[in-house]
Design an enzyme around this catalytic site. Sequence first.
Site, PDB file in Angstrom:
ATOM      1  N   ARG A   1      30.536  44.034  28.885  1.00 36.51           N
ATOM      2  CA  ARG A   1      29.473  43.783  29.846  1.00 36.51           C
ATOM      3  C   ARG A   1      29.832  44.147  31.293  1.00 36.51           C
ATOM      4  NH1 ARG A   1      28.618  40.921  25.543  1.00 36.51           N
ATOM      5  NH2 ARG A   1      30.882  40.812  25.572  1.00 36.51           N
ATOM      6  N   THR A   2      30.979  43.688  31.734  1.00 34.53           N
ATOM      7  CA  THR A   2      31.304  43.876  33.153  1.00 34.53           C
ATOM      8  C   THR A   2      31.504  45.360  33.448  1.00 34.53           C
ATOM      9  OG1 THR A   2      32.405  41.747  33.010  1.00 34.53           O
ATOM     10  CG2 THR A   2      32.760  43.005  35.022  1.00 34.53           C
TER      11      THR A   2
ATOM     12  N   LYS B   1      53.864  56.257  33.045  1.00 38.68           N
ATOM     13  CA  LYS B   1      55.089  56.972  33.430  1.00 38.68           C
ATOM     14  C   LYS B   1      55.888  56.202  34.471  1.00 38.68           C
ATOM     15  CE  LYS B   1      52.366  60.681  34.061  1.00 38.68           C
ATOM     16  NZ  LYS B   1      51.935  62.024  34.467  1.00 38.68           N
TER      17      LYS B   1
ATOM     18  N   ARG C   1      39.382  45.278  37.059  1.00 33.51           N
ATOM     19  CA  ARG C   1      39.668  44.077  36.248  1.00 33.51           C
ATOM     20  C   ARG C   1      41.136  44.135  35.864  1.00 33.51           C
ATOM     21  NH1 ARG C   1      36.438  41.753  31.092  1.00 33.51           N
ATOM     22  NH2 ARG C   1      35.207  40.940  32.810  1.00 33.51           N
TER      23      ARG C   1
HETATM   24  N1   CP Z   1      31.367  38.230  30.787  1.00 30.95           N
HETATM   25  C1   CP Z   1      32.274  39.209  30.707  1.00 30.95           C
HETATM   26  O1   CP Z   1      33.160  39.345  31.587  1.00 30.95           O
HETATM   27  O2   CP Z   1      32.153  40.035  29.628  1.00 30.95           O
HETATM   28  P1   CP Z   1      33.061  41.282  29.293  1.00 30.95           P
HETATM   29  O3   CP Z   1      34.458  40.776  29.071  1.00 30.95           O
HETATM   30  O4   CP Z   1      32.445  41.926  28.091  1.00 30.95           O
HETATM   31  O5   CP Z   1      33.045  42.188  30.498  1.00 30.95           O
END
Ligand code: CP
Length: 358
Positions: free
Chosen positions: A89-90, A118, A139
């Site tokens: 999703r994110t 590397k 992320r």
């Molecule tokens: N809610 C959420 O962060 O979903 P994902 O891990 O699929 O991005």
Amino acid sequence: MAKLTEIGWDEFSALPLETKRGYLTRAEGDGMPYHTLFAQQFDRELLERLCALANRIRFINKSKEGALYLKTVLAHRRAMLYFSQPSSRTFLSHLAACQILGITTGSVRDAATSSEFKGETKEDSIRTFSSYFDMIIMRSPEQGLAEKMAWELSNSDRPVPILNAGSGKDQHPTQALLDIYTLMRSFETKGGIDGRTVVFCGDLLRGRTVRSLSYLLTNFRDVRQVFVAPPELHVPEDVVETLKGKGVDYALVGDLREAVKEADAVYMTRIQDEWDSSKGASARIDTSRFKFGAEELALLKPDGVILHPLPRRDEIATCCDHDPRAMYWRQMRNGMWIRAALIAATFGHERAIMDCGY
Ligand code: CP
């Protein structure tokens, strides 16, 4: 206005989050974030402005002419999606948000496919991305990495905004924005979020979305927060301390059904066993009483809502999926609109979009 170029990393990293906020806003003085790193950057006014912008983008995008206009807004910008943790999703909603605004994107979804394999440091990787892109959406399993990278880039000769798409067990600010946006829309014609009771259930210890959303809810008046979890996975002390400090009415309980009876919103979360310190540790916890099914649905108020950041396992039974109070599918799509709003605002296009003729 405070600037990240005027403070060393050690001094900056030791500041309280609310103080850090001043270093992370846009230099143009509209109050919008430049780097988006944690929930403490958003007050009620900012949340309302972002939700209004998301509504506006959603509306404009309905017509072909409007959608084509939106695609011109940031057609001269490029964004890098750097996800070194799994995501559906994110990742996809940020990608779709960029596409709505005409932003070209690139991505790394596994450090093993980049030069980190590397031996390149994360700092050097991010500097590399900033050479080619105008924003980095990242992320990471590492708490604090996005913040460090924001400081590094702001002190480099090519500063670009960092957007935290999930940092370790710590924060997930854009998820919390979409959760607030979903609550605002759910209660839009019913008096809004003020005065509501929000019940969080599941793995509250390791759920970064819970920490971020719990904080954002403190921006609203008289919102009671109820946390339901097995003792091993209860909400962490720092979240409780924040609520105490702000005089928020809260409770830590163990009975989901009792909590559902008073809930306006139930926020379910999955067990985050990827963080287990030993294999199978979560599986030994009795989580059977922390699932939402037909019996809990029967106890929920007629205008209550069920949220989940997703992905889910079995903590919401599929028999709830078609109930009008199940908001988790809409919540997912809301993520695309609010992220488009945040990205547009980060680049200074809030007013242009709000005031455009579409
Ligand atoms: N809610 C959420 O962060 O979903 P994902 O891990 O699929 O991005």
